[in-house]
Design a protein around this motif. Sequence first.
Motif, PDB file in Angstrom:
ATOM      1  N   ILE A 155       0.826  -1.203   0.000  1.00  0.00           N
ATOM      2  CA  ILE A 155       0.000   0.000   0.000  1.00  0.00           C
ATOM      3  C   ILE A 155       0.865   1.259   0.000  1.00  0.00           C
ATOM      4  O   ILE A 155       1.738   1.414   0.847  1.00  0.00           O
ATOM      5  CB  ILE A 155      -0.931   0.037   1.238  1.00  0.00           C
ATOM      6  N   ALA A 156       0.584   2.161  -0.948  1.00  0.00           N
ATOM      7  CA  ALA A 156       1.265   3.458  -0.955  1.00  0.00           C
ATOM      8  C   ALA A 156       0.458   4.488  -0.163  1.00  0.00           C
ATOM      9  O   ALA A 156       1.012   5.275   0.590  1.00  0.00           O
ATOM     10  CB  ALA A 156       1.474   3.944  -2.386  1.00  0.00           C
ATOM     11  N   ALA A 157      -0.868   4.499  -0.354  1.00  0.00           N
ATOM     12  CA  ALA A 157      -1.696   5.485   0.338  1.00  0.00           C
ATOM     13  C   ALA A 157      -3.157   5.057   0.310  1.00  0.00           C
ATOM     14  O   ALA A 157      -3.551   4.207  -0.485  1.00  0.00           O
ATOM     15  CB  ALA A 157      -1.549   6.857  -0.310  1.00  0.00           C
ATOM     16  N   LEU A 158      -3.944   5.681   1.165  1.00  0.00           N
ATOM     17  CA  LEU A 158      -5.387   5.472   1.240  1.00  0.00           C
ATOM     18  C   LEU A 158      -6.043   6.840   1.208  1.00  0.00           C
ATOM     19  O   LEU A 158      -5.658   7.734   1.965  1.00  0.00           O
ATOM     20  CB  LEU A 158      -5.747   4.744   2.543  1.00  0.00           C
ATOM     21  N   ARG A 159      -7.004   7.018   0.322  1.00  0.00           N
ATOM     22  CA  ARG A 159      -7.710   8.291   0.205  1.00  0.00           C
ATOM     23  C   ARG A 159      -9.203   8.032   0.059  1.00  0.00           C
ATOM     24  O   ARG A 159      -9.602   7.029  -0.536  1.00  0.00           O
ATOM     25  CB  ARG A 159      -7.242   9.076  -1.031  1.00  0.00           C
ATOM     26  N   PRO A 160     -10.046   8.960   0.564  1.00  0.00           N
ATOM     27  CA  PRO A 160     -11.489   8.813   0.351  1.00  0.00           C
ATOM     28  C   PRO A 160     -11.822   8.966  -1.135  1.00  0.00           C
ATOM     29  O   PRO A 160     -11.166   9.714  -1.849  1.00  0.00           O
ATOM     30  CB  PRO A 160     -12.099   9.942   1.183  1.00  0.00           C
ATOM     31  N   ALA A 161     -12.843   8.254  -1.580  1.00  0.00           N
ATOM     32  CA  ALA A 161     -13.214   8.277  -2.995  1.00  0.00           C
ATOM     33  C   ALA A 161     -14.030   9.516  -3.328  1.00  0.00           C
ATOM     34  O   ALA A 161     -14.690  10.105  -2.472  1.00  0.00           O
ATOM     35  CB  ALA A 161     -14.007   7.022  -3.343  1.00  0.00           C
ATOM     36  N   HIS A 162     -13.983   9.898  -4.572  1.00  0.00           N
ATOM     37  CA  HIS A 162     -14.789  10.986  -5.111  1.00  0.00           C
ATOM     38  C   HIS A 162     -16.252  10.537  -5.114  1.00  0.00           C
ATOM     39  O   HIS A 162     -16.522   9.337  -5.238  1.00  0.00           O
ATOM     40  CB  HIS A 162     -14.299  11.282  -6.547  1.00  0.00           C
ATOM     41  N   PRO A 163     -17.203  11.473  -4.990  1.00  0.00           N
ATOM     42  CA  PRO A 163     -18.620  11.074  -5.023  1.00  0.00           C
ATOM     43  C   PRO A 163     -18.990  10.237  -6.258  1.00  0.00           C
ATOM     44  O   PRO A 163     -19.871   9.394  -6.192  1.00  0.00           O
ATOM     45  CB  PRO A 163     -19.369  12.400  -5.005  1.00  0.00           C
ATOM     46  N   ARG A 164     -18.314  10.456  -7.364  1.00  0.00           N
ATOM     47  CA  ARG A 164     -18.575   9.670  -8.580  1.00  0.00           C
ATOM     48  C   ARG A 164     -18.292   8.187  -8.350  1.00  0.00           C
ATOM     49  O   ARG A 164     -18.919   7.334  -8.962  1.00  0.00           O
ATOM     50  CB  ARG A 164     -17.681  10.194  -9.704  1.00  0.00           C
ATOM     51  N   HIS A 165     -17.358   7.885  -7.461  1.00  0.00           N
ATOM     52  CA  HIS A 165     -16.970   6.498  -7.202  1.00  0.00           C
ATOM     53  C   HIS A 165     -17.486   5.963  -5.865  1.00  0.00           C
ATOM     54  O   HIS A 165     -17.020   4.930  -5.406  1.00  0.00           O
ATOM     55  CB  HIS A 165     -15.439   6.357  -7.241  1.00  0.00           C
ATOM     56  N   GLY A 166     -18.399   6.670  -5.225  1.00  0.00           N
ATOM     57  CA  GLY A 166     -18.977   6.149  -3.991  1.00  0.00           C
ATOM     58  C   GLY A 166     -18.844   7.079  -2.809  1.00  0.00           C
ATOM     59  O   GLY A 166     -19.416   6.827  -1.757  1.00  0.00           O
ATOM     60  N   GLY A 167     -18.073   8.150  -2.933  1.00  0.00           N
ATOM     61  CA  GLY A 167     -17.967   9.146  -1.872  1.00  0.00           C
ATOM     62  C   GLY A 167     -17.563   8.573  -0.532  1.00  0.00           C
ATOM     63  O   GLY A 167     -16.585   7.842  -0.421  1.00  0.00           O
ATOM     64  N   GLY A 168     -18.356   8.869   0.503  1.00  0.00           N
ATOM     65  CA  GLY A 168     -18.029   8.470   1.864  1.00  0.00           C
ATOM     66  C   GLY A 168     -18.076   6.972   2.112  1.00  0.00           C
ATOM     67  O   GLY A 168     -17.612   6.516   3.136  1.00  0.00           O
ATOM     68  N   GLY A 169     -18.626   6.205   1.197  1.00  0.00           N
ATOM     69  CA  GLY A 169     -18.698   4.764   1.383  1.00  0.00           C
ATOM     70  C   GLY A 169     -17.655   4.000   0.607  1.00  0.00           C
ATOM     71  O   GLY A 169     -17.739   2.775   0.493  1.00  0.00           O
ATOM     72  N   ALA A 170     -16.668   4.719   0.057  1.00  0.00           N
ATOM     73  CA  ALA A 170     -15.641   4.044  -0.752  1.00  0.00           C
ATOM     74  C   ALA A 170     -14.288   4.719  -0.545  1.00  0.00           C
ATOM     75  O   ALA A 170     -14.218   5.873  -0.120  1.00  0.00           O
ATOM     76  CB  ALA A 170     -16.029   4.081  -2.227  1.00  0.00           C
TER      77      ALA A 170
END
Length: 177
Positions: A155-170
């Motif tokens: 793993i290099a990094a973890l970031r919250p997803a954009h709303p297009r890809h699920g937002g707060g649930g991805a």
Amino acid sequence: MARRLHPDESALWAQVAASVRPLPGRVRPIVGPAPRVIVDQPPPAPPPPKRAPAANRIAVDAATLDGGWDRKMRSGRLAPDLTVDLHGYTRDRAHALLTRMIVEAATGGARIMLVITGKGARDSDDIANNFGRPRGVIRASLRDWLQSSDLRPYIAALRPAHPRHGGGGAWYVILRR
């Protein structure tokens, strides 16, 4: 014109010829003892990427990326190479699936994985409708799973997803090369 056999091909042919049973009424020609053929074994699975111990101590959600990565993530222009949806899985099955998918994706050359965890409980009515069972367990466990010693090297990094890809649930999981 026939080509000459390489020594390993000759050894293999001698081994095959020694295993043949002659037809009734015929005798097998006398051939020297069959040389042993060493069959190459498939290479072992590649080890996880080696990183300095200090790089593995940085939390996955605090790891830095260059500005281009972060701009693409914020604008939603990032296209995941792979999506893993963990809805409907128990905590243990979700962890096993995520571990397997990250290792396969990293060894396969994928760079960006979209992990869909769901948002979990939003209010007390949602918890009551779920018969008192806690929700959002996978979402709450994701950081710990990615920080574990068996996954952290990938793993290099973890970031919250954009709303297009699920937002707060991805989440976007950026894999190391």
